[in-house]
Design a protein around this motif. Structure first.
Motif, PDB file in Angstrom:
ATOM      1  N   PRO A   1       1.935   6.342  -8.461  1.00 53.54           N
ATOM      2  CA  PRO A   1       2.411   5.896  -7.130  1.00 53.54           C
ATOM      3  C   PRO A   1       3.222   4.605  -7.173  1.00 53.54           C
ATOM      4  O   PRO A   1       4.135   4.414  -6.364  1.00 53.54           O
ATOM      5  N   ILE A   2       2.922   3.736  -8.139  1.00 51.49           N
ATOM      6  CA  ILE A   2       3.675   2.480  -8.251  1.00 51.49           C
ATOM      7  C   ILE A   2       5.094   2.780  -8.707  1.00 51.49           C
ATOM      8  O   ILE A   2       6.067   2.250  -8.173  1.00 51.49           O
TER       9      ILE A   2
ATOM     10  N   SER B   1      -1.391  -4.033  -9.774  1.00 55.48           N
ATOM     11  CA  SER B   1      -1.601  -2.822  -8.991  1.00 55.48           C
ATOM     12  C   SER B   1      -2.128  -1.687  -9.864  1.00 55.48           C
ATOM     13  O   SER B   1      -3.032  -0.945  -9.452  1.00 55.48           O
ATOM     14  N   MET B   2      -1.582  -1.543 -11.067  1.00 56.88           N
ATOM     15  CA  MET B   2      -2.023  -0.477 -11.965  1.00 56.88           C
ATOM     16  C   MET B   2      -3.487  -0.660 -12.351  1.00 56.88           C
ATOM     17  O   MET B   2      -4.275   0.294 -12.338  1.00 56.88           O
TER      18      MET B   2
ATOM     19  N   THR C   1      -5.832  -2.296 -10.745  1.00 54.47           N
ATOM     20  CA  THR C   1      -6.677  -2.057  -9.570  1.00 54.47           C
ATOM     21  C   THR C   1      -6.901  -0.560  -9.375  1.00 54.47           C
ATOM     22  O   THR C   1      -8.028  -0.106  -9.143  1.00 54.47           O
ATOM     23  N   ARG C   2      -5.829   0.212  -9.467  1.00 57.23           N
ATOM     24  CA  ARG C   2      -5.928   1.667  -9.293  1.00 57.23           C
ATOM     25  C   ARG C   2      -6.667   2.314 -10.462  1.00 57.23           C
ATOM     26  O   ARG C   2      -7.441   3.265 -10.270  1.00 57.23           O
ATOM     27  N   ALA C   3      -6.430   1.826 -11.678  1.00 51.64           N
ATOM     28  CA  ALA C   3      -7.104   2.381 -12.854  1.00 51.64           C
ATOM     29  C   ALA C   3      -8.611   2.151 -12.781  1.00 51.64           C
ATOM     30  O   ALA C   3      -9.403   3.023 -13.154  1.00 51.64           O
ATOM     31  N   HIS C   4      -9.004   0.988 -12.290  1.00 50.96           N
ATOM     32  CA  HIS C   4     -10.434   0.706 -12.119  1.00 50.96           C
ATOM     33  C   HIS C   4     -11.059   1.707 -11.147  1.00 50.96           C
ATOM     34  O   HIS C   4     -12.146   2.249 -11.411  1.00 50.96           O
ATOM     35  N   THR C   5     -10.374   1.950 -10.037  1.00 45.78           N
ATOM     36  CA  THR C   5     -10.879   2.913  -9.049  1.00 45.78           C
ATOM     37  C   THR C   5     -10.980   4.302  -9.654  1.00 45.78           C
ATOM     38  O   THR C   5     -11.962   5.028  -9.430  1.00 45.78           O
ATOM     39  N   TYR C   6      -9.974   4.682 -10.437  1.00 47.56           N
ATOM     40  CA  TYR C   6      -9.959   5.998 -11.093  1.00 47.56           C
ATOM     41  C   TYR C   6     -11.148   6.138 -12.037  1.00 47.56           C
ATOM     42  O   TYR C   6     -11.849   7.159 -12.030  1.00 47.56           O
TER      43      TYR C   6
ATOM     44  N   ALA D   1      -2.776   5.967 -12.447  1.00 47.43           N
ATOM     45  CA  ALA D   1      -2.658   4.749 -11.641  1.00 47.43           C
ATOM     46  C   ALA D   1      -1.211   4.291 -11.532  1.00 47.43           C
ATOM     47  O   ALA D   1      -0.822   3.659 -10.542  1.00 47.43           O
ATOM     48  N   SER D   2      -0.408   4.600 -12.536  1.00 53.04           N
ATOM     49  CA  SER D   2       0.988   4.152 -12.564  1.00 53.04           C
ATOM     50  C   SER D   2       1.902   5.006 -11.703  1.00 53.04           C
ATOM     51  O   SER D   2       2.969   4.540 -11.281  1.00 53.04           O
TER      52      SER D   2
END
Length: 256
Positions: free
Chosen positions: A101-102, A225-226, A228-233, A98-99
């Motif tokens: 792309p940020i 942002s991390m 949010t992306r980690a949840h999706t992952y 998750a980190s």
């Protein structure tokens, strides 16, 4: 102490991590937006001019926090990479990927704003200076971690371990970026903020305050942002688990 240990174990469990951090998203987003607005307005419009660079220096209120974050995020990726490679912890995998792309975004912003700053200050957009080159390598490392994961995406656990290996190897670049201006002849200035108050440091609190506010704002944005992306992952990689079905059902049920 027992509470700390319990919290650590809870954060290492995908369902607990999802449940706990779900409540952090809105506060992190609001803090990021509020601090960014304050930092940019004060830095760009109210901070005094620099006695040497005039108004051109104001790009540091974006450039410097972005540069700090590009390294900070990669350090987190490297630490999560070690945890992923050694202990195969799914939450560490999620945070690591998750980190990426940020961190890549912050690195790209660092390079772009550095080039815009370099033209009026040094007379060129780009010079193969040690700091600039090592920062460019950092961007390639971010791309490398993402590319390695994408190459084996059909097997997420294997993909995460291989991506973690690339991330761990890339950690060697962080001290090179940090100390390159001291180890080699460089057109890039040394640290904008020094603990000893050296000649390259920012002495005016009116300049330092918006810079520190922007540094905080970027960290709150990263957390938001991390997560949010980690949840999706986690929802994707744990799709067959019961907790995912319950989480998705609960989220859907909250909608009118």
């Amino acid at each position: 102490m027992n509470r700390i240990v319990k919290f650590y174990h809870e954060m290492g469990s995908p369902p607990s991590f999802y449940r706990i951090t779900q409540h952090w998203l809105m506060p992190m987003l609001l803090l990021a937006l509020g601090l960014t607005a304050y930092g940019l307005i004060e830095g760009l419009f109210f901070a005094p001019k620099d006695y040497q660079q005039g108004d051109s220096y104001r790009i540091i209120f974006v450039h410097v926090p972005a540069a700090w974050m590009s390294m900070f995020i990669y350090a987190i990726i490297g630490i999560c990479g070690i945890i992923t490679f050694v202990w195969r912890m799914k939450v560490a995998e999620a945070v690591m990927m998750a980190s990426v792309p940020i961190g890549a975004l912050f690195t790209a912003v660092t390079l772009l704003t550095g080039m815009l700053w370099g033209k009026p200050m040094w007379g060129t957009y780009w010079d193969w200076d040690a700091r600039m080159t090592s920062q460019l390598i950092l961007l390639f490392l971010y791309i490398g971690v993402a590319g390695m994961y994408a190459a084996y995406e059909e097997d997420p656990r294997k993909a995460a371990r291989l991506a973690a290996l690339v991330a761990i190897i890339g950690l060697v670049n962080l001290p090179i970026i940090r100390y390159s201006v001291y180890w080699w002849t460089s057109i890039h200035q040394t640290s904008s903020i020094t603990l000893t108050g050296g000649s390259e440091g920012i002495h005016s609190w009116d300049m330092l305050r918006p810079l520190l506010v922007m540094a905080l704002a970027t960290k709150f944005y990263y957390i938001y942002s991390m997560l949010t992306r980690a949840h999706t992952y986690l929802l994707k990689t744990e799709a067959k688990k019961q907790w995912v079905a319950q989480a998705v059902s609960k989220k859907s049920g909250a909608k009118p």
